[in-house]
Design a protein around this motif. Structure first.
Motif, PDB file in Angstrom:
ATOM      1  N   LEU A   1      46.187  52.356  35.645  1.00 46.68           N
ATOM      2  CA  LEU A   1      47.534  51.922  35.264  1.00 46.68           C
ATOM      3  C   LEU A   1      47.487  50.547  34.600  1.00 46.68           C
ATOM      4  CD1 LEU A   1      49.323  53.177  38.485  1.00 46.68           C
ATOM      5  CD2 LEU A   1      49.484  54.157  36.190  1.00 46.68           C
ATOM      6  N   PRO A   2      48.248  50.359  33.518  1.00 47.34           N
ATOM      7  CA  PRO A   2      48.212  49.097  32.771  1.00 47.34           C
ATOM      8  C   PRO A   2      48.582  47.893  33.639  1.00 47.34           C
ATOM      9  CG  PRO A   2      49.439  50.773  31.553  1.00 47.34           C
ATOM     10  CD  PRO A   2      49.170  51.321  32.923  1.00 47.34           C
TER      11      PRO A   2
ATOM     12  N   LEU B   1      52.520  56.883  40.879  1.00 48.98           N
ATOM     13  CA  LEU B   1      53.076  56.553  39.567  1.00 48.98           C
ATOM     14  C   LEU B   1      54.528  56.088  39.675  1.00 48.98           C
ATOM     15  CD1 LEU B   1      51.581  59.433  37.379  1.00 48.98           C
ATOM     16  CD2 LEU B   1      50.717  57.101  37.688  1.00 48.98           C
TER      17      LEU B   1
ATOM     18  N   TYR C   1      54.504  52.557  41.068  1.00 45.87           N
ATOM     19  CA  TYR C   1      54.099  51.637  40.002  1.00 45.87           C
ATOM     20  C   TYR C   1      55.274  51.359  39.064  1.00 45.87           C
ATOM     21  CZ  TYR C   1      51.894  50.081  35.651  1.00 45.87           C
ATOM     22  OH  TYR C   1      51.578  49.387  34.503  1.00 45.87           O
ATOM     23  N   ASP C   2      55.950  52.408  38.629  1.00 39.69           N
ATOM     24  CA  ASP C   2      57.074  52.251  37.704  1.00 39.69           C
ATOM     25  C   ASP C   2      58.207  51.432  38.326  1.00 39.69           C
ATOM     26  OD1 ASP C   2      55.753  53.681  35.718  1.00 39.69           O
ATOM     27  OD2 ASP C   2      56.803  55.562  36.157  1.00 39.69           O
TER      28      ASP C   2
ATOM     29  N   ARG D   1      56.923  47.778  38.493  1.00 40.13           N
ATOM     30  CA  ARG D   1      56.826  47.236  37.133  1.00 40.13           C
ATOM     31  C   ARG D   1      58.212  46.946  36.550  1.00 40.13           C
ATOM     32  NH1 ARG D   1      53.067  49.015  32.068  1.00 40.13           N
ATOM     33  NH2 ARG D   1      54.324  48.028  30.467  1.00 40.13           N
TER      34      ARG D   1
ATOM     35  N   ARG E   1      52.674  52.495  29.726  1.00 39.95           N
ATOM     36  CA  ARG E   1      51.976  53.468  30.570  1.00 39.95           C
ATOM     37  C   ARG E   1      52.050  54.830  29.901  1.00 39.95           C
ATOM     38  NH1 ARG E   1      52.736  57.317  34.475  1.00 39.95           N
ATOM     39  NH2 ARG E   1      54.950  57.063  34.870  1.00 39.95           N
TER      40      ARG E   1
END
Length: 115
Positions: free
Chosen positions: A13-14, A92, A95-96, A99, A113
């Motif tokens: 993941l970025p 995911l 993470y989103d 972020r 992403r």
């Protein structure tokens, strides 16, 4: 799924960075200095953030995970034996969520992403 597989997903993941802020062998994954996934030293599963206490409770009631020990009630703990696609999806989503809570400047500095 294994600890290594979870770490592989997170590492892709970025802007994701691995740390052990608690000592003792925890894998805490962060983006912009904010944690989005954590595997404890006991290696029982991965704890991830949800968008709300209600969502976490719904996932707990559905048997997807349990309350994440030591974390806010909006976090859940998914056993490593969980469905691999569900684990990946929850990582995911976490993470989103994390972020999207970063400053706009920090968000803009991170690569997009891929799906």
């Amino acid at each position: 799924m294994s600890r290594d597989t979870v770490n592989t997903i997170c590492a892709a993941l970025p802007g994701a960075e691995l740390s052990d802020p608690f000592g003792g062998g925890h894998d805490a994954w962060k983006v912009g200095g904010k944690m989005f996934a954590c595997i404890g030293s006991q290696n029982t599963g991965v704890s991830v953030k949800t968008d709300s206490i209600e969502t976490a409770q719904m996932l707990i009631d559905a048997g997807v995970g349990v309350k994440a020990p030591y974390f806010h009630r909006s976090w859940i703990h998914l056993p490593l034996e969980s469905d691999p696609e569900e684990l990946r999806h929850r990582i995911l989503v976490s993470y989103d969520i994390v972020r999207s809570g970063l400053t706009k400047k920090l968000q803009a500095s991170l690569p997009a992403r891929s799906s």
